[in-house]
Design an enzyme around this catalytic site. Structure first.
Site, PDB file in Angstrom:
ATOM      1  N   ASP A  68       7.721   5.447  17.705  1.00 41.75           N
ATOM      2  CA  ASP A  68       6.634   5.175  16.762  1.00 41.75           C
ATOM      3  C   ASP A  68       6.553   3.657  16.575  1.00 41.75           C
ATOM      4  O   ASP A  68       7.499   3.052  16.087  1.00 41.75           O
ATOM      5  CB  ASP A  68       6.931   5.886  15.427  1.00 41.75           C
ATOM      6  CG  ASP A  68       5.849   5.651  14.381  1.00 41.75           C
ATOM      7  OD1 ASP A  68       4.864   4.942  14.682  1.00 41.75           O
ATOM      8  OD2 ASP A  68       6.005   6.160  13.255  1.00 41.75           O
ATOM      9  N   ARG A  96      12.473   4.396  15.923  1.00 37.87           N
ATOM     10  CA  ARG A  96      12.521   5.357  14.810  1.00 37.87           C
ATOM     11  C   ARG A  96      11.132   5.571  14.226  1.00 37.87           C
ATOM     12  O   ARG A  96      10.289   4.685  14.289  1.00 37.87           O
ATOM     13  CB  ARG A  96      13.471   4.842  13.719  1.00 37.87           C
ATOM     14  CG  ARG A  96      14.932   4.934  14.136  1.00 37.87           C
ATOM     15  CD  ARG A  96      15.863   4.859  12.933  1.00 37.87           C
ATOM     16  NE  ARG A  96      15.898   3.528  12.372  1.00 37.87           N
ATOM     17  CZ  ARG A  96      16.979   2.747  12.370  1.00 37.87           C
ATOM     18  NH1 ARG A  96      18.106   3.170  12.885  1.00 37.87           N
ATOM     19  NH2 ARG A  96      16.941   1.559  11.830  1.00 37.87           N
ATOM     20  N   ALA A 154       4.492  -5.767   2.039  1.00 41.86           N
ATOM     21  CA  ALA A 154       5.655  -4.984   1.619  1.00 41.86           C
ATOM     22  C   ALA A 154       6.554  -4.679   2.820  1.00 41.86           C
ATOM     23  O   ALA A 154       7.788  -4.747   2.727  1.00 41.86           O
ATOM     24  CB  ALA A 154       5.191  -3.690   0.950  1.00 41.86           C
ATOM     25  N   ASN A 157      -1.498 -10.415  17.802  1.00 43.58           N
ATOM     26  CA  ASN A 157      -1.513  -9.566  18.984  1.00 43.58           C
ATOM     27  C   ASN A 157      -2.827  -9.847  19.733  1.00 43.58           C
ATOM     28  O   ASN A 157      -3.595 -10.737  19.336  1.00 43.58           O
ATOM     29  CB  ASN A 157      -1.332  -8.084  18.621  1.00 43.58           C
ATOM     30  CG  ASN A 157      -2.467  -7.548  17.741  1.00 43.58           C
ATOM     31  OD1 ASN A 157      -3.559  -8.117  17.689  1.00 43.58           O
ATOM     32  ND2 ASN A 157      -2.209  -6.448  17.047  1.00 43.58           N
ATOM     33  N   GLY A 183       6.811  -7.608  25.240  1.00 48.27           N
ATOM     34  CA  GLY A 183       7.483  -8.726  24.577  1.00 48.27           C
ATOM     35  C   GLY A 183       6.519  -9.657  23.864  1.00 48.27           C
ATOM     36  O   GLY A 183       5.654  -9.202  23.130  1.00 48.27           O
ATOM     37  N   ASP A 234       0.973   4.630   1.833  1.00 52.22           N
ATOM     38  CA  ASP A 234       0.387   5.281   3.009  1.00 52.22           C
ATOM     39  C   ASP A 234       0.424   6.792   2.794  1.00 52.22           C
ATOM     40  O   ASP A 234       1.499   7.377   2.657  1.00 52.22           O
ATOM     41  CB  ASP A 234       1.175   4.929   4.275  1.00 52.22           C
ATOM     42  CG  ASP A 234       1.000   3.476   4.682  1.00 52.22           C
ATOM     43  OD1 ASP A 234       0.094   2.812   4.147  1.00 52.22           O
ATOM     44  OD2 ASP A 234       1.781   3.016   5.536  1.00 52.22           O
ATOM     45  N   ASN A 272       0.836  -1.205   0.000  1.00 53.48           N
ATOM     46  CA  ASN A 272       0.000   0.000   0.000  1.00 53.48           C
ATOM     47  C   ASN A 272       0.863   1.245   0.000  1.00 53.48           C
ATOM     48  O   ASN A 272       1.935   1.248   0.600  1.00 53.48           O
ATOM     49  CB  ASN A 272      -0.852   0.092   1.279  1.00 53.48           C
ATOM     50  CG  ASN A 272      -2.002  -0.879   1.297  1.00 53.48           C
ATOM     51  OD1 ASN A 272      -2.569  -1.207   0.257  1.00 53.48           O
ATOM     52  ND2 ASN A 272      -2.346  -1.355   2.477  1.00 53.48           N
ATOM     53  N   ASP A 314       5.147  -6.069  11.961  1.00 53.31           N
ATOM     54  CA  ASP A 314       5.625  -6.582  10.672  1.00 53.31           C
ATOM     55  C   ASP A 314       7.120  -6.929  10.754  1.00 53.31           C
ATOM     56  O   ASP A 314       7.562  -7.951  10.223  1.00 53.31           O
ATOM     57  CB  ASP A 314       5.404  -5.550   9.558  1.00 53.31           C
ATOM     58  CG  ASP A 314       3.929  -5.201   9.388  1.00 53.31           C
ATOM     59  OD1 ASP A 314       3.076  -6.060   9.686  1.00 53.31           O
ATOM     60  OD2 ASP A 314       3.635  -4.069   8.955  1.00 53.31           O
TER      61      ASP A 314
HETATM   62  P1  ADP Z   1       1.472  -5.255  16.564  1.00 56.69           P
HETATM   63  O1  ADP Z   1       2.005  -4.004  15.944  1.00 56.69           O
HETATM   64  O2  ADP Z   1       1.177  -6.334  15.565  1.00 56.69           O
HETATM   65  O3  ADP Z   1       0.334  -5.035  17.539  1.00 56.69           O
HETATM   66  P2  ADP Z   1       3.281  -5.383  18.813  1.00 56.69           P
HETATM   67  O4  ADP Z   1       2.941  -3.984  19.134  1.00 56.69           O
HETATM   68  O5  ADP Z   1       2.987  -6.429  19.834  1.00 56.69           O
HETATM   69  O6  ADP Z   1       2.687  -5.857  17.407  1.00 56.69           O
HETATM   70  O7  ADP Z   1       4.853  -5.393  18.493  1.00 56.69           O
HETATM   71  C1  ADP Z   1       5.539  -6.512  17.986  1.00 56.69           C
HETATM   72  C2  ADP Z   1       6.791  -6.769  18.795  1.00 56.69           C
HETATM   73  O8  ADP Z   1       7.658  -5.626  18.735  1.00 56.69           O
HETATM   74  C3  ADP Z   1       6.525  -7.009  20.275  1.00 56.69           C
HETATM   75  O9  ADP Z   1       6.262  -8.384  20.506  1.00 56.69           O
HETATM   76  C4  ADP Z   1       7.830  -6.547  20.908  1.00 56.69           C
HETATM   77  O10 ADP Z   1       8.797  -7.584  20.869  1.00 56.69           O
HETATM   78  C5  ADP Z   1       8.278  -5.415  19.995  1.00 56.69           C
HETATM   79  N1  ADP Z   1       7.808  -4.115  20.547  1.00 56.69           N
HETATM   80  C6  ADP Z   1       6.676  -3.440  20.216  1.00 56.69           C
HETATM   81  N2  ADP Z   1       6.547  -2.303  20.936  1.00 56.69           N
HETATM   82  C7  ADP Z   1       7.636  -2.262  21.753  1.00 56.69           C
HETATM   83  C8  ADP Z   1       8.122  -1.341  22.743  1.00 56.69           C
HETATM   84  N3  ADP Z   1       7.432  -0.217  23.058  1.00 56.69           N
HETATM   85  N4  ADP Z   1       9.288  -1.617  23.371  1.00 56.69           N
HETATM   86  C9  ADP Z   1       9.990  -2.725  23.061  1.00 56.69           C
HETATM   87  N5  ADP Z   1       9.599  -3.630  22.153  1.00 56.69           N
HETATM   88  C10 ADP Z   1       8.443  -3.412  21.497  1.00 56.69           C
END
Ligand code: ADP
Length: 299
Positions: free
Chosen positions: A244, A283, A44, A184, A223, A15, A13, A250
Site C-alpha cells: 500500500d 504495510r 499530520a 512527484n 526512487g 480519512d 484529516n 509523506d
Molecule cells: P508520492 O506518494 O508523493 O507520489 P512516491 O510514490 O514517489 O511519492 O513515493 C515516495 C518515495 O517512497 C519514493 O521516492 C521511493 O523512495 C519510495 N517508494 C514509493 N513507492 C515505492 C515502492 N513501490 N518501492 C520502493 N520504494 C517506494
C-alpha cells in the site's frame, strides 16, 4: 540551540474509507464494507513519520472540536509529536471520504474544514515555535497565504521544505525559499505549468530555474532524483514488496527534512528517505505504516 528538529505546518484529516465492489456513478447508491476511520492529512502524516523516526517534532495545524479532532491529536501524541501548537475549533475537522474498489482505484472527496481556517495570523502567533525549529516543512492542504506567511517568518538558518500537494503554480517568494521543493511527476508538471520534457532530469532543471535552492523528484518504485546548482543525481529505491503506497511520499518528505536538519547532504538524506518510503509501502495504511529508525536500519 533548536528545541525541534522539525516543525510541520499543514493539514490534519480524518480519512473515512469504505471498500466497494464498484465506485458509484452519478445518482447511484452502492453498498460497501464497514467504515474504516484513520488519522491522515499530509501535515499530520509527516509529523507522525518524523516523530516515529526519533525526530523532535512539532505540528502547527487546526482541527475541529470534535471526535475526529481528538483522534488526530491522539495519533500525534502516541507518535511523540508535540501538539501544543495544534489549534482546536473554528470548523469541523477536515475529512477525506474515500471509496476504494477491489483493484485499489479510489475516489476521494475532501472537506478541508478546519484546515482551511489555519490562517497567517495563526502562523504569526506561533513565531516562537517557528524560531525554535531547525527545519520547517509545509504542504498545500492549508491556505496558500498561510504557507506564504511561514516563508515570510523564516529566520536565517532555518531550512524550509515544501511538498506542493495538491499542486498549483507557486509565488516567487515561496519557490525561492524551498530547499528543497519535493514533487512527484504530477506535481512537477503542475508547478511548472508548461511542458518542459519527459524526464525527471528535465523537470528538475526547469524547476530549479523557477528559484528553489534544490529540488527532489520522487519516482515511486524507481526512487528519486535530487538536484541543485551543483548538478543532479538519481537515488535508487529499495526493492520491497509493495502492499500500500498511501503516505509513502509523506514519510519520504518527513525523513528527508529531518536528515537535512542533521546536516546530511541532499543525496545522503534522500537515500535515507528512500528507505523510509520503501518501509512505508510494505504495510497497509498511512500513519500505521511508518517505520521506526530500527525498522529502517533492518530493511
Ligand atoms: P508520492 O506518494 O508523493 O507520489 P512516491 O510514490 O514517489 O511519492 O513515493 C515516495 C518515495 O517512497 C519514493 O521516492 C521511493 O523512495 C519510495 N517508494 C514509493 N513507492 C515505492 C515502492 N513501490 N518501492 C520502493 N520504494 C517506494
Amino acid at each position: 540551540m533548536y528545541d525541534y528538529d522539525l516543525l510541520v505546518v499543514g493539514s490534519a484529516n480524518a480519512d473515512l474509507v469504505i471498500g466497494v465492489d464498484r465506485r458509484p456513478g452519478a445518482g447511484e447508491t452502492v453498498l460497501g464494507s464497514d467504515l474504516a476511520l484513520h488519522p491522515g492529512g499530509k501535515g499530520a502524516n509527516q509529523a507522525v513519520a518524523a516523530a516515529r523516526l526519533g525526530a523532535r517534532t512539532a505540528l502547527l495545524a487546526r482541527v475541529g472540536d470534535d471526535a475526529h479532532g481528538r483522534l488526530l491529536l491522539d495519533s500525534q501524541r502516541d507518535a511523540g509529536v508535540d501538539t501544543a501548537a495544534v489549534l482546536v475549533g473554528g470548523a469541523p475537522t477536515g475529512v477525506a471520504l474515500i471509496t476504494v474498489d477491489p483493484s485499489g482505484d479510489n475516489s476521494i472527496v475532501v472537506s478541508p474544514g478546519a484546515n482551511g481556517h489555519l490562517t497567517p495570523k495563526d502562523v504569526r502567533a506561533a513565531s516562537a515555535l517557528l524560531a525554535a525549529s531547525r527545519v520547517i516543512s509545509a504542504q498545500l492542504e492549508i491556505p496558500l497565504e498561510t504557507v506564504v506567511e511561514v516563508v515570510r517568518g523564516l529566520r536565517p538558518g532555518t531550512r524550509f521544505v515544501l511538498n506542493p500537494s495538491p499542486p498549483r503554480e507557486l509565488p516567487e517568494d515561496v519557490l525561492a525559499a524551498c530547499d528543497p521543493l519535493i514533487v512527484n511527476e504530477h506535481e512537477a508538471r503542475v508547478v511548472l505549468g508548461v511542458d518542459t520534457g519527459d524526464t525527471p532530469e528535465q523537470w528538475a532543471e526547469a524547476l530549479l530555474a523557477l528559484g528553489p535552492r534544490s529540488v527532489v523528484v520522487t519516482l515511486g518504485a524507481d526512487g528519486a532524483l535530487v538536484a541543485d546548482a551543483a548538478g543532479s543525481a538519481r537515488v535508487a529505491s529499495v526493492k520491497v514488496d509493495a502492499v500500500d503506497t498511501t503516505g509513502a511520499g509523506d514519510a519520504f518528505t518527513a525523513a528527508l527534512a529531518w536528515r537535512l536538519g542533521l546536516g546530511e547532504s541532499l543525496a545522503e538524506a534522500a537515500r535515507y528517505a528512500a528507505r523510509v518510503g520503501a518501509a512505508a509501502v510494505t504495510r497497509e495504511g498511512a500513519q500505521d505504516s511508518f517505520p521506526t529508525a530500527e525498522e529502517v536500519a533492518a530493511l
